[in-house]
Design a protein around this motif. Structure first.
Motif, mmCIF file in Angstrom:
data_model
loop_
_atom_site.group_PDB
_atom_site.id
_atom_site.type_symbol
_atom_site.label_atom_id
_atom_site.label_comp_id
_atom_site.label_asym_id
_atom_site.label_seq_id
_atom_site.Cartn_x
_atom_site.Cartn_y
_atom_site.Cartn_z
ATOM 1 N N SER A 156 49.436 48.101 37.229
ATOM 2 C CA SER A 156 49.578 48.779 35.930
ATOM 3 C C SER A 156 50.130 47.820 34.891
ATOM 4 O O SER A 156 49.668 47.803 33.744
ATOM 5 C CB SER A 156 50.493 49.998 36.056
ATOM 6 N N GLN A 164 43.756 50.655 44.850
ATOM 7 C CA GLN A 164 44.127 51.100 43.513
ATOM 8 C C GLN A 164 43.026 51.906 42.837
ATOM 9 O O GLN A 164 43.287 52.877 42.162
ATOM 10 C CB GLN A 164 44.478 49.884 42.645
ATOM 11 N N ARG A 214 50.978 49.268 42.842
ATOM 12 C CA ARG A 214 50.488 50.025 41.686
ATOM 13 C C ARG A 214 51.244 49.647 40.409
ATOM 14 O O ARG A 214 50.658 49.556 39.335
ATOM 15 C CB ARG A 214 50.570 51.521 41.946
ATOM 16 N N LEU A 215 52.538 49.429 40.533
ATOM 17 C CA LEU A 215 53.308 48.988 39.369
ATOM 18 C C LEU A 215 52.829 47.609 38.905
ATOM 19 O O LEU A 215 52.687 47.373 37.701
ATOM 20 C CB LEU A 215 54.798 48.955 39.693
ATOM 21 N N GLU A 251 51.557 59.494 37.395
ATOM 22 C CA GLU A 251 50.772 59.563 38.641
ATOM 23 C C GLU A 251 51.626 60.078 39.793
ATOM 24 O O GLU A 251 51.187 60.930 40.568
ATOM 25 C CB GLU A 251 50.266 58.166 39.021
ATOM 26 N N VAL A 262 52.584 55.044 35.747
ATOM 27 C CA VAL A 262 52.803 55.203 37.189
ATOM 28 C C VAL A 262 53.676 56.428 37.459
ATOM 29 O O VAL A 262 53.434 57.168 38.413
ATOM 30 C CB VAL A 262 53.413 53.927 37.806
#
Length: 188
Positions: A56, A13, A52-53, A84, A81
């Motif tokens: 975040s 990450q 990543r979710l 990104e 996200v």
């Protein structure tokens, strides 16, 4: 004393401490191994979308606890996200489109060389072999366009499973374009 390495999801990450600026040149496009390695690096975000979710969401929840968030935690995490993803998709599309043009141009050059080699059988065979090799390369690079559509659709499905109520803002035409393209598996 060296700092400890980043492990686990933080290692994936966190931004690289020594980011590399990669210049894509015609040489990059003609070297299929390098080209595919470059795309593999850019596709990491898509491969780790669920993680990543999660990260975040956790970051925005922490900010919310500290009182620095302005809005719904889930919405903010999804928007972050999504931005990104779109930036990454744009960069990858630029690379693939550039390389498609480079390889197509090279193939046209090889065809012209073949047409000029009418009398010399040896030179004609070499030009045909070069053209065939270029055609294989062209097919590989063009296949990446299809792969991109599939990857974007898969990422969008994973994204929507976690961000069910998210839609890009109406005033962000670029994000809406990518949203619609990912849903239809087409290039924007």
């Amino acid at each position: 004393m060296p700092s400890p390495p980043l492990l686990g999801s933080l290692g994936v990450q966190a931004p690289s401490l020594a980011p590399q600026l990669v210049y894509v040149s015609p040489t990059t496009c003609h070297n299929l191994s390098l080209f595919k390695d470059l795309l593999r690096e850019y596709r990491r975000l898509d491969d780790t979308i669920t993680m990543r979710l999660n990260r975040s969401n956790a970051q925005f929840r922490d900010r919310d606890r500290a009182g620095s968030n302005k809005g719904n935690v889930q919405d903010l995490a999804c928007e972050y996200v999504w931005k990104e993803l779109v930036e990454n998709w744009k960069r990858r599309t630029e690379i693939v489109d550039y390389c498609v043009n480079v390889v197509d141009h090279s193939m046209n050059e090889k065809r012209r060389v073949l047409e000029r080699q009418q009398g010399d059988v040896r030179a004609q065979r070499k030009a045909q072999a070069d053209l065939f090799a270029e055609e294989v390369k062209r097919n590989q690079v063009h296949n990446e366009l299809s792969v991109e559509g599939i990857i974007r659709k898969r990422s969008l499905d994973a994204f929507q499973s976690r961000c069910r109520y998210f839609t890009p803002p109406m005033n962000d035409a670029e994000a809406r374009k990518w949203w619609n393209a990912a849903q239809s598996q087409e290039a924007p």
